[in-house]
Design a protein around this motif. Structure first.
Motif, PDB file in Angstrom:
ATOM      1  N   ALA A  55       0.831  -1.209   0.000  1.00  0.00           N
ATOM      2  CA  ALA A  55       0.000   0.000   0.000  1.00  0.00           C
ATOM      3  C   ALA A  55       0.864   1.256   0.000  1.00  0.00           C
ATOM      4  O   ALA A  55       0.573   2.219  -0.710  1.00  0.00           O
ATOM      5  CB  ALA A  55      -0.935  -0.004   1.202  1.00  0.00           C
ATOM      6  N   SER A  56       1.937   1.243   0.769  1.00  0.00           N
ATOM      7  CA  SER A  56       2.838   2.395   0.811  1.00  0.00           C
ATOM      8  C   SER A  56       3.518   2.622  -0.531  1.00  0.00           C
ATOM      9  O   SER A  56       3.637   3.753  -1.000  1.00  0.00           O
ATOM     10  CB  SER A  56       3.888   2.186   1.905  1.00  0.00           C
ATOM     11  N   GLU A  61       3.943   5.605  -5.714  1.00  0.00           N
ATOM     12  CA  GLU A  61       4.042   5.541  -7.170  1.00  0.00           C
ATOM     13  C   GLU A  61       2.871   6.211  -7.869  1.00  0.00           C
ATOM     14  O   GLU A  61       3.016   6.707  -8.974  1.00  0.00           O
ATOM     15  CB  GLU A  61       4.174   4.085  -7.625  1.00  0.00           C
ATOM     16  N   VAL A  62       1.717   6.240  -7.246  1.00  0.00           N
ATOM     17  CA  VAL A  62       0.520   6.819  -7.871  1.00  0.00           C
ATOM     18  C   VAL A  62       0.436   8.324  -7.614  1.00  0.00           C
ATOM     19  O   VAL A  62      -0.271   9.039  -8.331  1.00  0.00           O
ATOM     20  CB  VAL A  62      -0.740   6.066  -7.376  1.00  0.00           C
ATOM     21  N   HIS A  63       1.172   8.820  -6.652  1.00  0.00           N
ATOM     22  CA  HIS A  63       1.113  10.240  -6.291  1.00  0.00           C
ATOM     23  C   HIS A  63       1.306  11.186  -7.485  1.00  0.00           C
ATOM     24  O   HIS A  63       0.523  12.133  -7.645  1.00  0.00           O
ATOM     25  CB  HIS A  63       2.111  10.549  -5.180  1.00  0.00           C
ATOM     26  N   ARG A  95       7.054   5.571 -16.995  1.00  0.00           N
ATOM     27  CA  ARG A  95       8.090   6.052 -16.081  1.00  0.00           C
ATOM     28  C   ARG A  95       8.837   4.876 -15.464  1.00  0.00           C
ATOM     29  O   ARG A  95      10.055   4.872 -15.409  1.00  0.00           O
ATOM     30  CB  ARG A  95       7.448   6.923 -14.993  1.00  0.00           C
ATOM     31  N   ARG A  96       8.125   3.898 -14.988  1.00  0.00           N
ATOM     32  CA  ARG A  96       8.712   2.681 -14.440  1.00  0.00           C
ATOM     33  C   ARG A  96       7.787   1.532 -14.833  1.00  0.00           C
ATOM     34  O   ARG A  96       6.985   1.074 -14.035  1.00  0.00           O
ATOM     35  CB  ARG A  96       8.862   2.803 -12.929  1.00  0.00           C
ATOM     36  N   ILE A 103       2.300  -3.330  -9.920  1.00  0.00           N
ATOM     37  CA  ILE A 103       1.321  -2.673  -9.062  1.00  0.00           C
ATOM     38  C   ILE A 103      -0.086  -2.935  -9.600  1.00  0.00           C
ATOM     39  O   ILE A 103      -1.008  -3.259  -8.842  1.00  0.00           O
ATOM     40  CB  ILE A 103       1.606  -1.172  -8.926  1.00  0.00           C
ATOM     41  N   ASP A 104      -0.273  -2.825 -10.921  1.00  0.00           N
ATOM     42  CA  ASP A 104      -1.583  -3.115 -11.517  1.00  0.00           C
ATOM     43  C   ASP A 104      -1.997  -4.539 -11.195  1.00  0.00           C
ATOM     44  O   ASP A 104      -3.152  -4.800 -10.851  1.00  0.00           O
ATOM     45  CB  ASP A 104      -1.550  -2.910 -13.036  1.00  0.00           C
TER      46      ASP A 104
END
Length: 108
Positions: A55-56, A61-63, A95-96, A103-104
Motif C-alpha cells: 500500500a505504501s 508511485e501513484v502520487h 516512467r517505471r 502494481i496493476d
C-alpha cells in the motif's frame, strides 16, 4: 536506519512473484528487505505486513498521477481534459513500466 523514507526510497522494484504459488508481487518480504538493504525486522518495524508495504509503495508511485489529475481545470473542455488524463496515464506507465505492471497486478 534511516526510517520509513529511506526504506521506501530503496524498495525500487518488488521482487518477482512466485508464479508456482500465485503470490502477488512483493509477497516475499525477505526478498524486499534484501533488495532494500535492510533486515526483515527493520522492514516489519515500518510495515507490519506485506499489504502495508505494498500500500505504501502504491501510494508513492501513484502520487504523480493523482497530482496531474488535480491540475486539470474543472472547466476544461471534455476532449482537452481527456487528453490530459491519457497523457498522465501514459507517463505513469512508462516512467517505471515493470513496477507499474506489478502494481496493476497486485491491485486486482
Amino acid at each position: 536506519m534511516d526510517g520509513l523514507a529511506g526504506i521506501n526510497n530503496r524498495v525500487y522494484i518488488l521482487p518477482d512473484h512466485d508464479r508456482r504459488r500465485g503470490d502477488c508481487p512483493g509477497a516475499n518480504t525477505n526478498a524486499v528487505a534484501d533488495r532494500a538493504g535492510v533486515g526483515t525486522g527493520s522492514l516489519y518495524q515500518y510495515f507490519p505486513n506485506k499489504e502495508s508495504l505494498l500500500a505504501s509503495l502504491i501510494e508513492r508511485e501513484v502520487h504523480p498521477f493523482i497530482s496531474a489529475m488535480k491540475q486539470i481545470p474543472a472547466d476544461l473542455p471534455f476532449r482537452a481534459a481527456l487528453r490530459r488524463v491519457i497523457e498522465a496515464s501514459i507517463v505513469q506507465q512508462v516512467r517505471r513500466p515493470e513496477l507499474a505492471r506489478r502494481i496493476d497486478f497486485a491491485e486486482k
